[in-house]
Scaffold this motif. Structure first.
Motif, mmCIF file in Angstrom:
data_model
loop_
_atom_site.group_PDB
_atom_site.id
_atom_site.type_symbol
_atom_site.label_atom_id
_atom_site.label_comp_id
_atom_site.label_asym_id
_atom_site.label_seq_id
_atom_site.Cartn_x
_atom_site.Cartn_y
_atom_site.Cartn_z
ATOM 1 N N UNK A 264 12.514 8.973 41.082
ATOM 2 C CA UNK A 264 13.328 9.028 39.867
ATOM 3 C C UNK A 264 13.338 10.429 39.264
ATOM 4 N N UNK A 265 12.158 11.030 39.136
ATOM 5 C CA UNK A 265 12.092 12.374 38.568
ATOM 6 C C UNK A 265 12.722 13.410 39.504
ATOM 7 N N UNK A 266 12.593 13.183 40.814
ATOM 8 C CA UNK A 266 13.223 14.110 41.761
ATOM 9 C C UNK A 266 14.749 14.086 41.616
ATOM 10 N N UNK A 267 15.315 12.871 41.485
ATOM 11 C CA UNK A 267 16.759 12.765 41.300
ATOM 12 C C UNK A 267 17.186 13.382 39.970
ATOM 13 N N UNK A 268 16.336 13.197 38.945
ATOM 14 C CA UNK A 268 16.647 13.802 37.646
ATOM 15 C C UNK A 268 16.630 15.328 37.738
ATOM 16 N N UNK A 269 15.624 15.871 38.445
ATOM 17 C CA UNK A 269 15.569 17.328 38.615
ATOM 18 C C UNK A 269 16.758 17.838 39.420
#
Length: 374
Positions: A215-220
């Protein structure tokens, strides 16, 4: 009288990262000040208890009439070669200042014990003390501990990712035979009999995605894309090229499938996915190429990690293409299995070579960073 040093080792530098403590820290009062600063930043970290335990042990030795002192040394947030170099440098500084006859080591877990042989090679170690944090008993306390542990990215990656892979592999042992039989006879009852295995597969997939912090990777990724678009930098041009390339290849492949004779819809879907694997990977490499060019234009250096990432994508593409080719050959789609097997082997060899080269270059980068810091 012999002098004893009570030494606290924090390999991942929680004191520096969270508490902004400059190490090494020597002396009872200085260690108490460091504990206060760190405790305000993260009062639940077990490293705090380890430092208090070391101060307590030092005071006990002093009360018994022995000459003792306490010190704290820290490594680096990136645990490994760089953190060990920092620990050795700080250890030698502490030993030169205190000149102890013996050392008592205090730590909060197995992570810090990796550095203990290095310490014992430079000073005489009398004892090692591991500090455990007391927790309230009961199911609620256990659930709280597990929740806090899973919120730590390092621990989550260490425990959740292997668990996710194991669950997925176990579910595939039951799913693959059922899917092959279903493709042969197209009996809907087969799907209902595989519902349990499918549920286990998706549970493992969710755990794996959580472990990789998807999730955080996609957000970044989304944030980087937005930053590139608003900044009108070179990556936005390459992003546009890669998106256009994917759209054109998707449309071309769709038209091509309509002109081919394939046995059923499953073979058509597999052919479409296998054909789109390389356009997607090439599009990602094109987008990353924009970042490489921009970094070279700004800093006159090439992002080696991005290059290794592109090689990893290429190895993944080879393995995925090989798996789909073997699957379509099994379904008698007019294809042989030899090419699929060759692609899988080539992808594995490329992945191994990529990992070996990356690991060989990483210590060099860590030594260079350590030399610059010194």
């Amino acid at each position: 009288m012999k002098k004893t040093l009570v030494l606290v080792v924090d390999r991942d530098d929680d004191f520096g990262v969270k508490g902004k403590v400059n190490t090494p820290v020597i002396g009872v009062q200085n260690c108490l000040d460091a504990a206060t600063a760190f405790g305000i930043a993260d009062p639940e970290d077990s490293d705090l208890n380890a430092l208090y335990a070391a101060v307590s042990a030092c005071l006990e030795l002093q009360e018994d009439g022995r000459e003792a002192d306490v010190a704290l040394i820290c490594g680096d947030e990136k645990v490994g070669h760089r953190s060990d170099l920092a620990l050795v440098s700080q250890l030698e500084e502490v030993l030169d200042e205190i000149n102890p006859d013996s050392v008592v080591l205090v730590g909060d877990g197995a992570e810090d014990e990796y550095i203990y042989p290095i310490i014992s090679s430079r000073a005489h170690v009398d004892s090692v003390r591991k500090v455990y944090v007391k927790q309230a008993p009961g199911l609620e306390g256990t659930f709280y501990i597990i929740t806090k542990m899973l919120n730590d990215p390092d621990k989550r990656k260490r425990f959740m990712i292997p668990l996710g892979y194991v669950i997925i592999l176990l579910s595939l042992f039951f799913l693959i035979p059922g899917l092959l039989v279903y493709i042969t006879d197209w009996d809907p009852a087969r799907l209902s009999s595989m519902s349990g295995s499918m549920a286990v597969f998706f549970i493992g997939l969710i755990i794996l995605l959580y472990g990789y912090n998807t999730t955080e990777r996609l957000y970044d990724m989304r944030r980087n894309i937005v930053a590139s678009m608003t900044g009108r930098t070179t990556p936005i041009i390459f992003l546009s090229i890669s998106l256009a390339f994917v759209v054109l290849m998707a449309a071309y492949t769709y038209v091509e499938i309509g002109n081919l004779y394939l046995r059923n819809d499953v073979v058509k879907v597999m052919y479409y996915v296998s054909t789109m694997i390389w356009p997607l990977i090439i599009a990602v490499i094109i987008y990353q190429g924009g970042h490489i060019i921009e970094k070279f234009m700004k800093h006159k250096e090439v992002g080696v990690s991005v290059v290794f990432g592109c090689l990893g994508m290429a190895s993944l593409g080879l393995v995925a293409s090989g798996i789909f080719d073997v699957g379509m050959a099994y379904l008698d789609a007019g294809m042989g299995t030899n090419m699929g097997v060759v692609e899988i082997i080539a992808g594995i060899l490329l992945s191994i070579s990529n990992s070996v080269l990356r690991n060989k270059m990483r210590p060099v980068d860590d030594e260079a960073v350590a030399d610059e810091a010194a």
